[in-house]
Design an enzyme around this catalytic site. Structure first.
Site, PDB file in Angstrom:
ATOM      1  N   GLU A  68     -22.006  21.526 -36.127  1.00 36.76           N
ATOM      2  CA  GLU A  68     -20.983  21.954 -35.043  1.00 36.76           C
ATOM      3  C   GLU A  68     -21.285  23.187 -34.776  1.00 36.76           C
ATOM      4  OE1 GLU A  68     -17.458  24.628 -37.055  1.00 36.76           O
ATOM      5  OE2 GLU A  68     -18.077  23.447 -39.003  1.00 36.76           O
ATOM      6  N   ARG A 125     -14.335  33.901 -34.374  1.00 30.85           N
ATOM      7  CA  ARG A 125     -15.058  32.430 -33.787  1.00 30.85           C
ATOM      8  C   ARG A 125     -14.234  32.490 -32.969  1.00 30.85           C
ATOM      9  NH1 ARG A 125     -17.297  29.117 -38.266  1.00 30.85           N
ATOM     10  NH2 ARG A 125     -18.729  27.746 -36.309  1.00 30.85           N
ATOM     11  N   ARG A 157     -14.718  24.781 -30.506  1.00 30.64           N
ATOM     12  CA  ARG A 157     -16.088  23.776 -31.026  1.00 30.64           C
ATOM     13  C   ARG A 157     -16.735  22.911 -30.233  1.00 30.64           C
ATOM     14  NH1 ARG A 157     -14.514  27.959 -33.773  1.00 30.64           N
ATOM     15  NH2 ARG A 157     -13.943  28.155 -36.008  1.00 30.64           N
ATOM     16  N   HIS A 169      -9.478  24.267 -33.174  1.00 24.58           N
ATOM     17  CA  HIS A 169      -9.989  23.911 -34.741  1.00 24.58           C
ATOM     18  C   HIS A 169      -9.719  22.419 -34.906  1.00 24.58           C
ATOM     19  CE1 HIS A 169     -10.766  25.834 -38.428  1.00 24.58           C
ATOM     20  NE2 HIS A 169     -12.205  26.172 -37.303  1.00 24.58           N
TER      21      HIS A 169
END
Length: 158
Positions: A118, A129, A133, A148
């Site tokens: 990731e 963050r 992703r 997420h």
């Protein structure tokens, strides 16, 4: 002896037909999904592709069949930059970038542990963050999640 040979051939033929069916079914269902995606795309108002990428229709690689897809040019700019960093091998801005992604949610195709990694897609203005992703697979697969790991889209290059 003749009866045993007959049963052996029947089992072999049955296995061959089952394998053929397994090969043909995904092709049939992905055509329906493509048709459905094309008709829904033409009948609905455009939505923001920045955080909710939609299906691109045709041209998806085999590993992405049956998944929602997004073209790289439809990703947020930050995701495109993360993909460029991945392609270059870094350097990555977050210490967790490149770590093993466990696929605990089981939303990506099942693979052995260590297959997926990731990378953070920075979210402008976020103190953490964020939720975006890019997940990579060992065979150049790329997946994008804006939420997420709740949903994924296979990233396809135009």
């Amino acid at each position: 002896m003749l009866q045993r040979l007959f049963h052996h051939h029947v089992r072999a033929l049955t296995a061959a037909l089952a394998a053929l069916l397994l090969l043909l079914l995904p092709a049939c269902s992905s055509d329906k999904q493509k048709d459905s995606a094309a008709s829904s795309a033409s009948s609905s108002a455009p939505s923001s592709s920045a955080h909710h990428p939609g299906s691109t229709g045709g041209g998806a690689p085999d590993w992405a069949k049956g998944m929602k897809t997004v073209r790289t040019d439809r990703l947020p700019e930050e995701a495109r930059k993360t993909l460029q960093l991945i392609d270059k091998g870094g350097p990555f801005p977050y210490p967790k970038d490149g770590t093993v992604f466990g696929n605990y949610e089981k939303r990506l195709p099942k693979q052995q542990r260590g297959y997926y990694h990731e990378y953070t897609v920075p979210t402008p203005g976020a103190r953490t963050r964020g939720a975006q992703r890019i997940i990579t697979g060992d065979h150049q697969e790329r997946y994008y999640t804006a939420d997420h790991y709740k949903t994924f889209a296979a990233v396809v290059r135009p």
